[in-house]
Design a protein around this motif. Structure first.
Motif, PDB file in Angstrom:
ATOM      1  N   GLY A 162       0.769  -1.277  -0.126  1.00  7.67           N
ATOM      2  CA  GLY A 162       0.036  -0.054   0.310  1.00  7.67           C
ATOM      3  C   GLY A 162       0.820   1.306   0.151  1.00  7.67           C
ATOM      4  O   GLY A 162       2.067   1.132  -0.134  1.00  7.67           O
ATOM      5  N   GLY A 163       0.210   2.484   0.075  1.00  4.81           N
ATOM      6  CA  GLY A 163       0.850   3.726   0.121  1.00  4.81           C
ATOM      7  C   GLY A 163       1.970   3.782   1.313  1.00  4.81           C
ATOM      8  O   GLY A 163       3.104   4.234   0.995  1.00  4.81           O
ATOM      9  N   ASN A 164       1.671   3.203   2.605  1.00  5.20           N
ATOM     10  CA  ASN A 164       2.701   3.433   3.482  1.00  5.20           C
ATOM     11  C   ASN A 164       3.954   2.533   3.209  1.00  5.20           C
ATOM     12  O   ASN A 164       5.115   3.303   3.241  1.00  5.20           O
ATOM     13  CB  ASN A 164       2.138   2.663   4.686  1.00  5.20           C
ATOM     14  N   MET A 165       4.000   1.164   2.598  1.00  5.98           N
ATOM     15  CA  MET A 165       5.049   0.753   2.205  1.00  5.98           C
ATOM     16  C   MET A 165       5.732   1.193   1.031  1.00  5.98           C
ATOM     17  O   MET A 165       7.026   1.274   0.973  1.00  5.98           O
ATOM     18  CB  MET A 165       4.685  -0.753   1.745  1.00  5.98           C
ATOM     19  N   VAL A 286       7.770  11.959  -3.659  1.00  8.97           N
ATOM     20  CA  VAL A 286       6.326  12.446  -3.584  1.00  8.97           C
ATOM     21  C   VAL A 286       5.351  11.393  -3.079  1.00  8.97           C
ATOM     22  O   VAL A 286       5.480  10.252  -3.507  1.00  8.97           O
ATOM     23  CB  VAL A 286       5.827  13.146  -5.021  1.00  8.97           C
ATOM     24  N   ASP A 287       4.577  11.781  -2.378  1.00  8.21           N
ATOM     25  CA  ASP A 287       3.328  10.809  -1.660  1.00  8.21           C
ATOM     26  C   ASP A 287       2.144  11.225  -2.460  1.00  8.21           C
ATOM     27  O   ASP A 287       1.742  12.014  -2.250  1.00  8.21           O
ATOM     28  CB  ASP A 287       3.192  11.014  -0.072  1.00  8.21           C
ATOM     29  N   GLY A 288       2.210  10.245  -3.370  1.00  4.79           N
ATOM     30  CA  GLY A 288       0.832  10.403  -4.509  1.00  4.79           C
ATOM     31  C   GLY A 288      -0.038   9.218  -3.810  1.00  4.79           C
ATOM     32  O   GLY A 288      -0.829   9.080  -4.849  1.00  4.79           O
ATOM     33  N   ALA A 289      -0.135   8.978  -2.808  1.00 11.56           N
ATOM     34  CA  ALA A 289      -1.033   7.707  -2.488  1.00 11.56           C
ATOM     35  C   ALA A 289      -2.437   8.149  -2.812  1.00 11.56           C
ATOM     36  O   ALA A 289      -3.149   7.132  -3.264  1.00 11.56           O
ATOM     37  CB  ALA A 289      -0.690   7.233  -0.951  1.00 11.56           C
ATOM     38  N   TYR A 290      -2.821   9.014  -2.466  1.00 11.11           N
ATOM     39  CA  TYR A 290      -4.300   9.423  -2.557  1.00 11.11           C
ATOM     40  C   TYR A 290      -4.378  10.257  -4.058  1.00 11.11           C
ATOM     41  O   TYR A 290      -4.909   9.751  -4.945  1.00 11.11           O
ATOM     42  CB  TYR A 290      -4.783  10.341  -1.598  1.00 11.11           C
ATOM     43  N   GLY A 291      -3.467  11.323  -3.976  1.00 13.62           N
ATOM     44  CA  GLY A 291      -3.954  12.308  -5.300  1.00 13.62           C
ATOM     45  C   GLY A 291      -3.112  11.931  -6.756  1.00 13.62           C
ATOM     46  O   GLY A 291      -3.312  12.445  -7.602  1.00 13.62           O
ATOM     47  N   LEU A 315       2.404   5.448  -5.003  1.00 16.08           N
ATOM     48  CA  LEU A 315       0.976   5.644  -5.546  1.00 16.08           C
ATOM     49  C   LEU A 315       0.360   4.350  -5.156  1.00 16.08           C
ATOM     50  O   LEU A 315       0.900   3.552  -4.633  1.00 16.08           O
ATOM     51  CB  LEU A 315       0.886   5.515  -7.138  1.00 16.08           C
ATOM     52  N   ASP A 316      -1.222   4.680  -4.928  1.00 20.18           N
ATOM     53  CA  ASP A 316      -1.810   3.630  -4.367  1.00 20.18           C
ATOM     54  C   ASP A 316      -3.119   3.064  -5.239  1.00 20.18           C
ATOM     55  O   ASP A 316      -3.946   3.659  -5.205  1.00 20.18           O
ATOM     56  CB  ASP A 316      -2.550   4.102  -3.308  1.00 20.18           C
ATOM     57  N   PRO A 317      -2.629   2.128  -6.203  1.00 18.21           N
ATOM     58  CA  PRO A 317      -3.775   1.604  -7.159  1.00 18.21           C
ATOM     59  C   PRO A 317      -5.075   1.085  -6.126  1.00 18.21           C
ATOM     60  O   PRO A 317      -6.243   1.193  -6.790  1.00 18.21           O
ATOM     61  CB  PRO A 317      -3.184   0.286  -7.727  1.00 18.21           C
ATOM     62  N   HIS A 318      -4.835   0.719  -5.036  1.00 22.86           N
ATOM     63  CA  HIS A 318      -6.098   0.544  -4.110  1.00 22.86           C
ATOM     64  C   HIS A 318      -6.847   1.666  -3.595  1.00 22.86           C
ATOM     65  O   HIS A 318      -7.868   1.502  -3.002  1.00 22.86           O
ATOM     66  CB  HIS A 318      -5.971  -0.468  -2.851  1.00 22.86           C
ATOM     67  N   LYS A 319      -6.475   2.805  -4.150  1.00 25.87           N
ATOM     68  CA  LYS A 319      -7.375   4.060  -3.891  1.00 25.87           C
ATOM     69  C   LYS A 319      -8.071   4.467  -5.252  1.00 25.87           C
ATOM     70  O   LYS A 319      -8.976   3.932  -5.686  1.00 25.87           O
ATOM     71  CB  LYS A 319      -6.482   5.189  -3.320  1.00 25.87           C
ATOM     72  N   TRP A 320      -7.322   5.392  -6.135  1.00 24.99           N
ATOM     73  CA  TRP A 320      -7.775   5.830  -7.292  1.00 24.99           C
ATOM     74  C   TRP A 320      -7.951   4.865  -8.623  1.00 24.99           C
ATOM     75  O   TRP A 320      -8.247   5.406  -9.572  1.00 24.99           O
ATOM     76  CB  TRP A 320      -7.546   7.242  -7.530  1.00 24.99           C
TER      77      TRP A 320
END
Ligand code: PLP
Length: 508
Positions: A162-165, A286-291, A315-320
């Motif tokens: 996920g984004g944290n990792m 850059v933390d783009g986990a959400y945006g 990035l977080d595919p399990h978000k957007w």
């Protein structure tokens, strides 16, 4: 009895009955029944409460938490039937059209099927040799994700939980780049007297503390940079903090910019931060986990699109991308930077060609085939479909913000990406906004209102603290949400708000 050789079955395992095995026909039957039940469940979602107000004790009772592991096995169909019922009837559904909590998306059905297929093949995507096609599919998935957000397509990267990792991997790559790969041998104490420093805005998600801890630099190494009135990193303050640390003989290890903060969706001025990092030679993560995926929109802000200039991006595919949990992704401009941070093997060649071994680019050894569900989802929607769903979510959040603005009993706060923030304000308290006792009451009222809304099952929002004020927060990362779901929110919030205000008032 000789257990090592299988107890009293002494000669061989001829006629073996393995409880884990299912023949093709029983698998087909159990699988068809499960798929039918999932299809019904998905269809019924809008008519179910988002969640039920049940106690931990009640749920423990349902699964008999005092029961020991049964001695004897149970038929697969019986177990699947029982597990589905427990989960359908006692879960919180982030796939519900009125779920707007945290940053948690509804799951794309193709991802559900993809996970089933991935588990069936059971590819171990640690090494090319043991997962040839799965590895190539993950390589392509990473490349497509990079293309989608405008990052160089020849970058390195891999899928993580996920984004944290993904952020933690970025920090470890930055650490090896700034301190040299020998830091992996000597540890952070072996690199001399200079103290490494990380820079991030005060709005950064808690991943940064976990990453500083895991990287061995400690959370004291984080310089919390103040934000402007729109909650974006103040780049002048960043420049001053770095200069002061360099003057004191400390080592700026990296700057972490945020592309969509978790509380309000604020995007740091990434283009200005990238200019500064270029000038000073500091790793930009850059933390783009959400945006991050919103950078794909044709009208994306230039500051958001500048995530393409970062040395690493989470990035977080399990978000957007609506991939079912779990799927995070880290991209690194220089593929070698990941190997420098993680590899203990020389590059691997197969038929004379360099082949990818993902265990040398990240922390995991055995790795599941997370990429399959992402790869399927990307192709099912196509670039245009991915962008369209993100744009619709943003439009719906804008609509909610406008409705809150227009409502006498709601006060609208922020609207960035697909997050709208607002609070309930009883009409007779309008005049008390800003005075200390009035604000204290509104904080308490909205805090209790959130609890009440979440328990109601009618709609699920979460909260944010904005300039010290407790506000309600709706984040739309949900392709099931329609305009009618958004239009229902003000009435639900205000109805519960009035009831609560009446009881709180009576109580005081
Ligand atoms: C969700 C989120 C994270 C953490 O990602 P997980 O997938 O929950 O590990 C980090 N940063 C931001 C901005 C997020 O939205």
């Amino acid at each position: 009895m000789d257990f090592v050789n299988g107890g009293d079955r002494s000669d061989d395992a001829a006629g073996r009955v393995a409880p884990a095995a299912m023949d093709a026909e029983s698998f087909r039957q159990a699988g068809h029944a499960l798929v039918d039940s999932i299809a019904d469940f998905l269809e019924s979602l809008p008519d179910r409460p988002v969640t039920r107000d049940e106690s931990p004790e009640a749920l423990r009772g349902l699964i008999g938490d005092e029961t020991s592991l049964p001695e004897e096995g149970t038929e697969a169909t019986v177990l699947l039937e029982r597990a589905s019922r427990l989960l359908y009837d006692h879960s919180l559904f982030n796939g519900h059209p009125r779920f707007f909590g945290y940053v948690t998306s509804s799951p794309a059905p193709i991802g559900m099927l993809g996970d089933l297929l991935a588990a069936a093949v059971n590819a171990n995507v640690g090494a090319w040799r043991i997962s040839p096609m799965a590895t190539e599919i993950e390589v392509q998935t990473v490349r497509w994700i990079a293309e989608l957000v405008g990052y160089p397509r020849d970058c390195g990267g891999l899928l993580v939980s996920g984004g944290n990792m993904a952020n933690i991997v970025g920090v470890l790559a930055a650490r090896a780049a700034a301190l040299g790969p020998q830091v992996r041998q000597t540890g952070i104490n072996g690199v001399g007297e200079t103290r490494p420093r990380l820079y991030a805005s005060a709005e950064t998600h808690t991943w940064i503390q976990k990453a500083a801890d895991i990287a061995g630099v400690g959370t004291d190494a984080i310089r919390w940079i103040p934000v402007d009135e729109r909650l974006r990193m103040d780049v002048d303050a960043l420049r001053e903090a770095i200069a002061a640390d360099r003057d004191a003989g400390e080592l700026p290890l990296m700057v972490a910019g945020t592309a969509g903060s978790v509380s309000t969706g604020a995007v740091d001025p990434l283009s200005d931060i990238a200019d500064l990092c270029d000038e000073l030679g500091i790793w930009l993560h850059v933390d783009g986990a959400y945006g991050g995926f919103a950078a794909a929109l044709p009208d994306a802000d230039e500051q958001l699109r500048a995530l393409s200039r970062a040395d690493s991006v989470a990035l977080d595919p399990h978000k957007w991308l609506y991939t079912p949990l779990e799927a995070g992704c880290v991209l690194a401009r220089d593929p070698q930077s990941l190997r420098n941070a993680f590899a203990y093997h020389p590059p691997y060649y197969h038929f004379g060609q360099e082949a990818v071994n993902f265990f040398d680019s990240g922390p995991q050894n055995s790795r599941g085939f997370r990429a399959l569900k992402v790869w399927l989802g990307l192709q099912q929607a196509g670039r245009r479909g991915c962008i369209g769903m993100i744009a619709d979510d943003i439009r719906l959040a804008r609509r909610l913000f406008a409705l809150a603005e227009a409502h006498d009993e709601l006060e609208a706060f922020t609207r960035d990406l697909s997050i709208a923030t607002f609070r309930y304000v009883p009409p007779e308290l309008h005049a008390r906004i800003g005075d200390e006792a009035g604000e204290a009451y509104l904080d308490r009222l909205n805090q209790e209102l959130l609890e009440r809304l979440q328990r109601s099952g009618e709609v699920f929002v979460s909260n944010a603290i904005i300039n010290g004020r407790y506000v309600l927060r709706a984040c739309v990362v949900n392709f099931h949400t329609e305009a009618s779901d958004i239009e229902a929110v003000p009435e639900i919030v205000v109805r519960h708000g009035r009831e609560l205000h009446a009881t709180l008032h009576r109580g005081t």
